[in-house]
Scaffold this motif. Structure first.
Motif, mmCIF file in Angstrom:
data_model
loop_
_atom_site.group_PDB
_atom_site.id
_atom_site.type_symbol
_atom_site.label_atom_id
_atom_site.label_comp_id
_atom_site.label_asym_id
_atom_site.label_seq_id
_atom_site.Cartn_x
_atom_site.Cartn_y
_atom_site.Cartn_z
ATOM 1 N N PRO A 171 0.816 -1.219 0.000
ATOM 2 C CA PRO A 171 0.000 0.000 0.000
ATOM 3 C C PRO A 171 0.850 1.270 0.000
ATOM 4 C CG PRO A 171 -0.230 -1.202 2.080
ATOM 5 C CD PRO A 171 0.662 -2.018 1.215
ATOM 6 N N LEU A 172 0.379 2.282 -0.702
ATOM 7 C CA LEU A 172 1.059 3.582 -0.756
ATOM 8 C C LEU A 172 0.136 4.654 -0.183
ATOM 9 C CD1 LEU A 172 2.535 3.634 -4.379
ATOM 10 C CD2 LEU A 172 3.746 3.161 -2.248
ATOM 11 N N ALA A 173 0.758 5.631 0.491
ATOM 12 C CA ALA A 173 -0.010 6.783 0.978
ATOM 13 C C ALA A 173 0.183 7.908 -0.041
ATOM 14 C CB ALA A 173 0.500 7.200 2.353
ATOM 15 N N LEU A 174 -0.634 7.860 -1.066
ATOM 16 C CA LEU A 174 -0.460 8.750 -2.209
ATOM 17 C C LEU A 174 -1.509 9.860 -2.144
ATOM 18 C CD1 LEU A 174 1.505 8.040 -4.696
ATOM 19 C CD2 LEU A 174 -0.591 7.524 -5.912
ATOM 20 N N ASP A 175 -1.084 11.092 -2.270
ATOM 21 C CA ASP A 175 -2.045 12.188 -2.379
ATOM 22 C C ASP A 175 -2.359 12.419 -3.849
ATOM 23 O OD1 ASP A 175 -2.493 13.429 0.320
ATOM 24 O OD2 ASP A 175 -0.303 13.461 0.300
ATOM 25 N N ALA A 176 -3.414 13.195 -4.084
ATOM 26 C CA ALA A 176 -3.662 13.634 -5.456
ATOM 27 C C ALA A 176 -2.591 14.652 -5.805
ATOM 28 C CB ALA A 176 -5.046 14.256 -5.565
ATOM 29 N N TYR A 177 -2.082 14.582 -7.021
ATOM 30 C CA TYR A 177 -1.051 15.525 -7.449
ATOM 31 C C TYR A 177 -1.573 16.965 -7.347
ATOM 32 C CZ TYR A 177 2.681 17.566 -10.319
ATOM 33 O OH TYR A 177 3.723 18.320 -10.779
ATOM 34 N N ALA A 178 -2.886 17.133 -7.520
ATOM 35 C CA ALA A 178 -3.485 18.460 -7.415
ATOM 36 C C ALA A 178 -3.303 19.039 -6.016
ATOM 37 C CB ALA A 178 -4.969 18.398 -7.761
ATOM 38 N N ASP A 179 -3.245 18.163 -5.010
ATOM 39 C CA ASP A 179 -3.092 18.628 -3.630
ATOM 40 C C ASP A 179 -1.636 18.795 -3.253
ATOM 41 O OD1 ASP A 179 -5.805 18.634 -3.241
ATOM 42 O OD2 ASP A 179 -5.855 16.568 -2.493
ATOM 43 N N ARG A 219 2.289 18.403 -5.145
ATOM 44 C CA ARG A 219 3.171 17.962 -6.242
ATOM 45 C C ARG A 219 4.179 16.954 -5.709
ATOM 46 N NH1 ARG A 219 5.425 23.367 -9.039
ATOM 47 N NH2 ARG A 219 5.770 22.145 -10.921
ATOM 48 N N ARG A 220 4.541 17.076 -4.446
ATOM 49 C CA ARG A 220 5.607 16.241 -3.907
ATOM 50 C C ARG A 220 5.114 14.845 -3.516
ATOM 51 N NH1 ARG A 220 11.083 18.494 -1.811
ATOM 52 N NH2 ARG A 220 12.077 16.506 -1.456
ATOM 53 N N THR A 221 3.951 14.752 -2.898
ATOM 54 C CA THR A 221 3.467 13.430 -2.476
ATOM 55 C C THR A 221 2.427 12.856 -3.442
ATOM 56 O OG1 THR A 221 1.860 14.487 -1.013
ATOM 57 C CG2 THR A 221 3.948 13.768 -0.020
ATOM 58 N N GLY A 222 2.156 13.586 -4.522
ATOM 59 C CA GLY A 222 1.247 13.051 -5.531
ATOM 60 C C GLY A 222 1.979 12.611 -6.787
ATOM 61 N N SER A 223 3.296 12.734 -6.761
ATOM 62 C CA SER A 223 4.083 12.374 -7.941
ATOM 63 C C SER A 223 4.831 11.070 -7.712
ATOM 64 C CB SER A 223 5.082 13.496 -8.256
ATOM 65 O OG SER A 223 5.921 13.749 -7.150
ATOM 66 N N PHE A 224 5.152 10.382 -8.785
ATOM 67 C CA PHE A 224 5.928 9.140 -8.674
ATOM 68 C C PHE A 224 6.641 8.852 -9.987
ATOM 69 C CE2 PHE A 224 1.635 7.945 -10.024
ATOM 70 C CZ PHE A 224 1.868 7.131 -11.112
ATOM 71 N N GLU A 273 15.264 13.871 -14.911
ATOM 72 C CA GLU A 273 15.233 13.965 -13.459
ATOM 73 C C GLU A 273 14.028 14.789 -13.056
ATOM 74 O OE1 GLU A 273 18.955 13.236 -11.167
ATOM 75 O OE2 GLU A 273 18.861 15.411 -11.161
ATOM 76 N N LEU A 274 13.056 14.128 -12.441
ATOM 77 C CA LEU A 274 11.763 14.750 -12.208
ATOM 78 C C LEU A 274 11.511 14.971 -10.732
ATOM 79 C CD1 LEU A 274 10.782 12.194 -14.683
ATOM 80 C CD2 LEU A 274 9.846 14.479 -15.069
ATOM 81 N N TRP A 275 10.915 16.127 -10.430
ATOM 82 C CA TRP A 275 10.650 16.515 -9.042
ATOM 83 C C TRP A 275 11.916 16.297 -8.213
ATOM 84 C CZ3 TRP A 275 6.987 13.227 -11.612
ATOM 85 C CH2 TRP A 275 5.866 13.906 -12.093
ATOM 86 N N GLN A 276 11.744 15.766 -6.982
ATOM 87 C CA GLN A 276 12.943 15.437 -6.202
ATOM 88 C C GLN A 276 13.081 13.921 -6.104
ATOM 89 O OE1 GLN A 276 10.717 17.810 -5.238
ATOM 90 N NE2 GLN A 276 11.986 19.629 -5.458
ATOM 91 N N LEU A 277 12.554 13.233 -7.122
ATOM 92 C CA LEU A 277 12.573 11.765 -7.134
ATOM 93 C C LEU A 277 13.812 11.283 -7.880
ATOM 94 C CD1 LEU A 277 8.786 11.150 -7.867
ATOM 95 C CD2 LEU A 277 9.995 10.545 -5.771
ATOM 96 N N TYR A 278 14.912 11.128 -7.150
ATOM 97 C CA TYR A 278 16.173 10.745 -7.779
ATOM 98 C C TYR A 278 16.233 9.236 -7.973
ATOM 99 C CZ TYR A 278 17.201 15.482 -6.338
ATOM 100 O OH TYR A 278 17.146 16.845 -6.166
ATOM 101 N N ASN A 279 16.512 8.832 -9.187
ATOM 102 C CA ASN A 279 16.584 7.408 -9.506
ATOM 103 C C ASN A 279 18.051 6.970 -9.507
ATOM 104 O OD1 ASN A 279 16.591 4.867 -10.617
ATOM 105 N ND2 ASN A 279 15.538 5.447 -12.510
#
Lengths: 446, 311
Positions: free
Chosen positions: A394-402, A404-409, B175-181
């Motif tokens: 499981p991931l604790a993912l936010d919506a990117y709209a809320d 950018r840092r915890t909604g991105s992957f 290199e996107l956001w602060q997600l370093y691969n």
């Protein structure tokens, strides 16, 4: 060595703005970047000499400012920008990190790279051509990446006799389009990068324009968010346990606050485990503090000795995100190898990397006209599409709209480590009822 | 009509970070990412200001625990004695482990040949890459900054290198956001540049703010130098001055610290950090333009060296 007060004033600049430029090949992006650097005294004598020397040896009469920014052999040989370059300059009011991104269609992924960390994007348009496909593509990428501020720089105003109606029509068309995409703030500025109108100095040729110059806008645009509106999030990067005579019992969770603020005394929940504890201390790189906020790198200490490791997320107990193994997102595909339904990948979200499988690719977006193609089967380089991914944990993912840092992957190829795609969880563009109507009309429903 | 909405200056927000705090926070994040994801990281440490700032950031990132990295110095053999003294003192002070890869040993063993111009900077690449292979380092921190040079402006924060340490600018990972691969195959490694977004002035301002000690040669002092290719070089056993070059005593300081044969001094009376900062802010020459002969060898000298494995 003498010091002029004007230059020395640079030293007092306090805040930092990260921004990206986007523009088609002949829109004058290099000239604009060159002028910003030059007029802010960021091009130094030896750099200019190197450019003059290189320009001469190529048989060019005037120094080619593009050579300042095109740093690779292949770029200089071909006269095009291949990859993002980062530039640094400062004025007395602010410091800037500029992601100078290529304009070519096939380098959309590089604009995504530049826009991902930008607070502001400058989209360049040639006043003679107005809003073209590439302009819409750049606006769409900025909207998709949720860059908070967009500047439309209507360039080459000198070639349309500095006429207000030309600028007004382009600004109107762009603003309408970008607003529909959900870009929250658009500032349109008529400029001539070549002549210097409204880039650093206000233009004497366009007294009908009462707004800021490009630089003035860059210097004053707000960079900090209202923290009270952000969900506080702290991805644990590393557990600090000295186990020394001096600190036998110290146990701290190191990380960079991704969003919002944390306070000593606050109850937090650890995700995905769901365990709760209370913050007993925050160490902000050597200083003990009562409150810390994004994007500070800190170390958090808790009342209870519970099992927490890299990849866990701390959030206020009253405002913790839901966890899920099913991720729906928009991705920008950034690799040469395709991404297909059924493919096994790694998903990197904040400090957590998990196994995942691509369950579905419901649609692919064509940025040219924002049309949507259902079930493309796979995504290739520079495609933007919707994906459904199932994760092993499981991931604790936010919506990117809320956030950018915890909604991105990232999606990563487990075989060779290639970064395959940049993912943004949740809805792709900011959706309003007005947009929904346009969606039907235009035939896309992202 | 011009705008939909207008921005106002909100730099007085209580939550705004200063630019130095932003850069520090980002660099610390990078150090911790590497500590969390790699097995055998190492910090390239020359005793120059950028590597000194890197070490300072690493100390802060893991305090009160020790820095979980070893150090590696690629020693050209043409060192400023003050810098070596500083290096050894700092290593002892923080209980660190230092690896030294010696260009002189490679020359003595016949594995490298001295260049006619006596410059040893390009000779560092082989000892560096072999040390990385020998110790199986999987992440190598470098103090390179994107503002230094146009090829470096294209460098990623996490830069994947193959088993030969080669940099291929066309095959860089986005290199996107602060997600370093940092994923890599066995034998490959990642070069990591926590100071990517810092400028020379940022480094100096940070040194002043944090009260970081530096080798004395960064401050104005009288020294015997001679002119070569428009730069002031220190006389030494490395091969200068030649018969036609004359030594004179001048008030100078160093903006960068590297191999003595190609690192030039600048005329300066800046004896304090404030004076150095004022001097840098007013300078019309870049750091490398003012003091590095090796970057002037060709238009793409840095790109070519980086491709071969240079940091």
């Amino acid at each position: 060595m003498s010091t002029s007060t004007e230059q020395f004033a640079d030293v007092s600049a306090t805040t930092l703005l990260r921004f990206a430029t986007a523009g088609s090949v002949d829109d004058g992006k290099s000239t604009l970047v060159g002028r910003l650097l030059h007029d802010s005294k960021s091009v130094l004598t030896d750099q200019l000499e190197a450019v003059e020397h290189a320009s001469r040896s190529r048989g060019q009469e005037a120094p080619d400012l593009a050579l300042l920014t095109d740093g690779l052999r292949a770029e200089r040989e071909q006269g095009i920008t291949i990859d993002v370059a980062y530039r640094y300059f400062a004025t007395p009011r602010r410091r800037f990190i500029l992601a100078d991104t290529p304009g070519h269609v096939q380098y959309t992924r590089n604009m995504v790279t530049g826009a991902s960390t930008a607070e502001l994007a400058v989209v360049l348009v040639d006043a003679r051509n107005g809003v073209v496909e590439q302009t819409r593509r750049h606006a769409a990428v900025a909207a998709l990446l949720r860059v908070p501020h967009v500047v439309l720089a209507v360039n080459k105003m000198d070639l349309v006799d500095y006429q207000e109606p030309v600028f007004a029509a382009i600004a109107e068309e762009f603003t309408t389009y970008a607003s529909e995409l959900g870009v929250p703030e658009i500032t349109a500025i008529p400029i001539s990068a070549l002549a210097g109108d409204n880039v650093v100095e206000p233009s004497a040729n366009m007294d009908w324009y009462g707004g800021p110059t490009v630089l003035e806008h860059l210097e004053t645009v707000p960079v900090s968010h209202d923290l009270t509106a952000c969900h506080a999030r702290f991805p644990v990067q590393y557990v600090i346990r000295p186990q020394t005579a001096e600190h036998p019992d110290y146990r701290g969770y190191a990380g960079q606050i991704a969003a919002g603020a944390f306070r000593v005394g606050e109850e937090i929940t650890v995700l995905p485990s769901g365990r709760k504890s209370t913050i007993t201390g925050i160490d902000a790189l050597g200083e003990s503090v009562d409150i810390a906020w994004a994007p500070q790198s800190v170390t958090i200490r808790l009342a209870d000795d519970i099992d927490i490791s890299r990849g866990d997320l701390l959030a206020p107990s009253g405002d913790a995100p839901a966890t899920s193994q099913d991720v729906e997102a928009t991705v920008c595909h950034v690799a040469d190898q395709p991404l297909a339904v059924g493919q096994r990948v790694l998903l990197k979200h904040t400090t957590r990397t998990v196994k995942a499988i691509v369950k579905d690719i419901p649609s692919r977006l064509t940025l040219d006209d924002l049309s949507q193609h259902p079930n493309p089967g796979q995504l290739v380089a520079n495609d933007i599409g919707r994906v459904v991914v199932r994760t092993a944990e499981p991931l604790a993912l936010d919506a990117y709209a809320d956030s950018r840092r915890t909604g991105s992957f990232l999606l990563i190829d487990p075989a060779d480590g290639t970064t395959l795609a940049a993912g943004m969880a949740g809805e792709s563009f900011a959706t309003t009822k007005a947009v929904a109507a346009v969606d039907e009309e235009e035939g896309w429903d992202f | 009509m011009t705008t939909v909405a207008h921005a106002h200056d909100t730099t007085d927000s209580p939550f705004a970070l200063s630019h130095l705090d932003s850069l520090e926070s980002e660099a610390v994040h990078i150090f911790r990412e590497v500590a969390g994801e790699f097995e055998r990281p190492v910090i390239l440490f020359s005793g120059g200001k950028d590597s000194i700032v890197m070490l300072h950031l690493a100390l802060k990132a893991f305090a009160p625990a020790p820095v979980p990295f070893t150090l590696l110095h690629v020693d050209t053999g043409h060192n400023f004695p003050e810098v070596i003294e500083y290096r050894d003192r700092v290593v002892a002070q923080h209980g660190l482990r230092l690896h030294v890869a010696s260009v002189q040993e490679y020359i003595d063993a016949g594995k490298l040949r001295e260049r006619p111009d006596g410059t040893r900077n390009p000779l560092q690449t082989v000892p560096l890459t072999e040390a990385i292979q020998q110790h199986r380092f999987d992440a190598v921190f470098g103090g390179g900054r994107r503002d230094e040079e146009k090829a470096r402006a294209k460098e990623r924060v996490f830069s994947l290198r193959d088993e030969f340490s080669q940099w291929d600018p066309r095959r860089q990972r986005p290199e996107l956001w602060q997600l370093y691969n940092g994923r890599h195959a066995p034998g490959e490694h990642v070069r990591v540049f926590p100071l990517s977004n810092w400028t020379e002035l940022d480094v100096w301002q940070y040194i002043a703010r944090e009260g970081i000690e530096l080798p004395e040669i960064y401050f104005a002092h009288e020294r015997e130098v001679f002119a070569r290719n428009g730069m002031w070089l220190t006389a030494g056993e490395w091969g200068g001055p030649k018969d036609t070059e004359t030594v004179e005593k001048r008030l100078i300081r160093y903006r960068t610290v590297g191999d003595m044969s190609c690192t030039g001094a600048v005329d300066s009376d800046a004896t304090t950090l404030d004076a150095v900062i004022a001097e840098i802010a007013a300078s019309r020459l870049t750091e490398r333009g003012a003091t590095r002969a090796d970057d002037k060898m060709s238009e793409a000298a840095m790109e070519d060296r980086k491709r071969e494995g240079y940091f």
